[in-house]
Scaffold this active site. Structure first.
Site, PDB file in Angstrom:
ATOM      1  N   CYS A   1       0.915  -1.149   0.162  1.00 45.53           N
ATOM      2  CA  CYS A   1      -0.064  -0.136   0.055  1.00 45.53           C
ATOM      3  C   CYS A   1       0.858   1.166   0.058  1.00 45.53           C
ATOM      4  O   CYS A   1       1.562   1.422  -0.778  1.00 45.53           O
ATOM      5  CB  CYS A   1      -0.928  -0.109   1.270  1.00 45.53           C
ATOM      6  SG  CYS A   1      -2.320   1.088   0.880  1.00 45.53           S
TER       7      CYS A   1
ATOM      8  N   HIS B   1      -3.611  -5.572   1.339  1.00 47.57           N
ATOM      9  CA  HIS B   1      -3.222  -5.844   2.666  1.00 47.57           C
ATOM     10  C   HIS B   1      -3.668  -7.099   2.937  1.00 47.57           C
ATOM     11  O   HIS B   1      -4.639  -7.683   2.246  1.00 47.57           O
ATOM     12  CB  HIS B   1      -4.240  -5.141   3.701  1.00 47.57           C
ATOM     13  CG  HIS B   1      -3.874  -3.458   3.594  1.00 47.57           C
ATOM     14  ND1 HIS B   1      -2.498  -3.154   4.003  1.00 47.57           N
ATOM     15  CD2 HIS B   1      -4.268  -2.419   3.201  1.00 47.57           C
ATOM     16  CE1 HIS B   1      -2.377  -1.805   3.933  1.00 47.57           C
ATOM     17  NE2 HIS B   1      -3.436  -1.111   3.294  1.00 47.57           N
TER      18      HIS B   1
END
Length: 504
Positions: free
Chosen positions: A337, A438
Site C-alpha cells: 500500500c 493488505h
C-alpha cells in the site's frame, strides 16, 4: 414487541490497558454459551483498519472482535473511525466511508452529530443480537475531554450498560489507576462502574489476593478477575503502540533468519505481517532507527496514512540510503500500500489530501508513479500470484501507474464482483515488489511462494496458526485463558440484571 440486546461496557483506566483483548475474550466466551453477541466501539482512533463484505471501512480491532463473536464485521460495530494523518489532524471515516479531513477543533464541533450517528448504529445492532460488548477508548476519566467524549461513559449511559473498568498492573500503580479514575468521576458516573478487571499480571496470582481485598474494600465494588500475561497465543494488536520504540536488531549476531519491517512514523495495518511471526525459524523485526540491512533476508515497507510525510522521514533519517543499497545488492524488498507507493519514482498530491499540495520524490526502486486523489478505494480483493490464490483487502487514496516492470498479481474479484485486473509491480530483477493488497500473507500458499522468492524454501508456515484459521484458534485460547481467571458467572449476572429496552 421484541427486546433489544443488553449491553456491557469494557472501559479503561488508560490507553493500551487491554480493553480490546477483554472485549474479544467476552465475545468468544458469550458466543460459546449460545448468545448472539456483537462488539461495538462508537469511536476508534487507529490507522489499523479493514474492509467489510460490502466494501466499507472499519477499525481492525472491531473486525477481530467480530471474528471472535463468529459473525461478519459490519460498520455499525465501529461507526466512527479516526485515522491520524498528523499530530493535530485525522481523516474521519463515518459509517464506513471517508467523511472529512478534520483538525482536533473542527472534529469537536461535530461531536453531537457523531454521537447521534453512533447511537443509531448501536440501536441497529441491538435489534439483531442478544448481547453487545461495548469497548471504550483511552481513559474514561480524561476530565478535559469528557464533555466531548462520545465513546466511554456517555455511550454506556445511553445503552444503560454496566461498566467493567480494566486496569493494567504491568505498567505499575494499579491501585492509583483504579481509585484515581473513580475520583475523577462524579457520583452518577462512579455508579456506572460496577467493578474491575486487573490485566497483565506476572507471577503467582494468589499473592495478589490482598490487593483484590484492598480494592474491593476501598471502592465498595467487585474485582471480576485478574488476567495473567499470556505467551502461548497471539491476538492481533489494535494499534502501533505495541511496536513503539522498536530497537535495532542484528540477525547475524542473534543467529536468526530475519525479515525487517520499517516502523514508519505513520505506519498502518502492521498486522499484515502477523502471519510471518508464526513461521518456525523466522524472526520478524520492526526497525525504527536506521541501520545496516545486509543480514536480513527481506525488508518490508508497510502501509502508511501519510505517504509523503513518511517518504520525507525515510530520506531525512537515512533509511532511504540503507534500503536502496540493500536492494541494489540483490536484497528482496516488499512494499504494501503506502510502502508500494514509496518504492516508486514520484508521489503526487495535487489536492493536498495528505497535507500541503505538491509532489514528493519516491525511493525509485519500482517504475511506478502515484497520484493521490479521491475517491478512496475500499475493497475485499481476491487475487492470484503465480498460481497461488489469496484474499486480502485494499484501502488507499489514489492510483498508481506502471511505467515499466510487470504487474505482481492478477485480481480475480473486488467486493465479490469478478474482474480481470492487475495489481502491483515487480522490477526487472524480480527482487523488488509492491502491492496494494493488505492481508497478503493470510493465505499459507501465498506466504510459501514469497518465502521461496526470498530464498527461504526450507521454512513453512504452520497452516493451523496461519491467517484466519490461526486467528480463530487464538480466540478459543483467549476465551479459555480468560474463563480460567475471570468470574464469568458474575459477569453474566451483571448482564442479566441490566434493564433492557424494547423495540416497537
Amino acid at each position: 414487541m421484541a427486546n433489544k440486546a443488553v449491553c456491557i461496557a469494557v472501559l479503561g483506566t488508560g490507553s493500551d490497558v487491554g480493553k480490546s483483548i477483554v472485549t474479544s475474550a467476552l465475545c468468544r466466551i458469550l458466543v460459546n454459551k449460545g448468545y448472539r453477541v456483537a462488539p461495538f466501539k462508537a469511536q476508534n482512533m487507529s490507522n489499523n483498519s479493514g474492509v467489510t463484505a460490502d466494501g466499507l471501512e472499519m477499525g481492525r480491532a472491531q473486525i477481530v472482535q467480530a471474528e471472535a463473536a463468529r459473525i461478519a464485521p459490519h460498520v455499525d460495530m465501529n461507526p466512527v473511525l479516526l485515522k491520524p494523518t498528523s499530530d493535530v489532524g485525522s481523516q474521519v471515516v463515518l459509517n464506513g466511508k471517508a467523511w472529512m479531513e478534520a483538525s482536533s477543533v473542527s472534529y469537536y464541533e461535530k461531536k453531537d452529530y457523531l454521537f447521534a450517528e453512533s447511537c443509531a448504529a448501536l440501536d441497529r445492532l441491538r435489534d439483531q443480537y442478544d448481547v453487545i460488548v461495548m469497548e471504550g477508548a483511552g481513559s474514561c476519566a480524561e476530565v478535559n475531554l469528557m464533555a466531548n467524549d462520545i465513546v466511554n461513559l456517555r455511550c454506556a449511559a445511553y445503552a444503560d450498560a454496566p461498566v467493567i473498568l480494566v486496569a493494567d498492573i504491568d505498567r505499575g500503580g494499579v491501585f492509583a489507576q483504579i481509585v484515581g479514575t473513580l475520583a475523577c468521576l462524579d457520583a452518577a458516573q462512579q455508579e456506572q462502574i460496577k467493578g474491575f478487571m486487573v490485566n497483565r499480571f506476572r507471577g503467582d496470582i494468589k499473592l495478589f489476593q490482598d490487593g483484590i481485598d484492598w480494592i474491593e474494600q476501598k471502592t465498595g465494588k467487585r474485582v471480576y478477575g485478574v488476567l495473567p500475561w499470556y505467551k502461548h497465543f497471539h491476538i492481533e494488536a489494535e494499534d502501533a503502540v505495541v511496536i513503539e520504540n522498536a530497537p535495532s536488531y542484528v540477525p547475524a549476531a542473534a543467529g536468526d533468519t530475519a525479515v525487517a519491517v520499517i516502523k514508519l512514523p505513520h505506519i498502518s495495518n502492521f498486522n499484515d505481517f502477523d502471519p510471518l511471526m508464526h513461521i518456525p525459524g523466522l524472526h520478524l523485526a520492526y526497525l525504527q532507527q536506521p541501520q545496516d540491512l545486509s543480514a536480513f533476508k527481506a525488508v518490508i515497507l508497510p502501509g502508511s496514512k501519510s505517504t509523503c510525510s513518511d517518504l520525507d522521514w525515510l530520506r531525512a533519517s537515512g533509511w532511504l540510503d540503507h534500503i536502496t543499497v540493500f536492494a541494489e545488492n540483490g536484497g528482496h524488498v516488499l512494499g504494501v500500500c503506502g510502502g508500494y507507493q514509496m518504492l516508486g519514482t514520484w508521489v503526487h498530491d495535487p489536492d493536498g489530501i495528505e497535507g500541503r499540495p505538491g509532489s514528493t520524490e519516491g525511493i525509485g526502486l519500482l517504475p511506478v508513479e502515484t497520484t493521490l486523489k479521491a475517491p478512496k478505494t475500499t475493497t475485499l480483493t481476491d487475487f492470484s500470484w503465480a498460481g497461488q490464490q489469496g484474499c486480502g483487502y485494499e484501502i488507499h487514496m489514489g492510483q498508481t501507474h506502471l511505467a515499466g516492470g510487470q504487474p505482481l498479481v492478477d485480481v480475480l474479484s473486488r467486493n465479490q464482483e469478478q474482474c480481470q485486473d492487475r495489481d502491483g509491480c515487480v522490477n526487472d530483477n524480480g527482487n523488488v515488489i509492491g502491492t496494494y493488497v493488505h492481508g497478503f500473507f493470510d493465505s499459507p500458499s501465498v506466504t510459501r511462494h514469497w518465502l521461496r522468492l526470498i530464498g527461504l524454501d526450507g521454512l513453512q508456515p504452520e497452516e493451523q496458526l496461519h491467517g484466519p484459521a490461526g486467528r480463530d484458534k487464538a480466540y478459543d485460547q483467549l476465551a479459555e485463558h480468560a474463563a480460567q481467571h475471570l468470574d464469568i458467572e458474575a459477569i453474566l449476572e451483571l448482564i442479566d440484571t441490566t434493564t433492557s429496552g424494547e423495540q416497537a
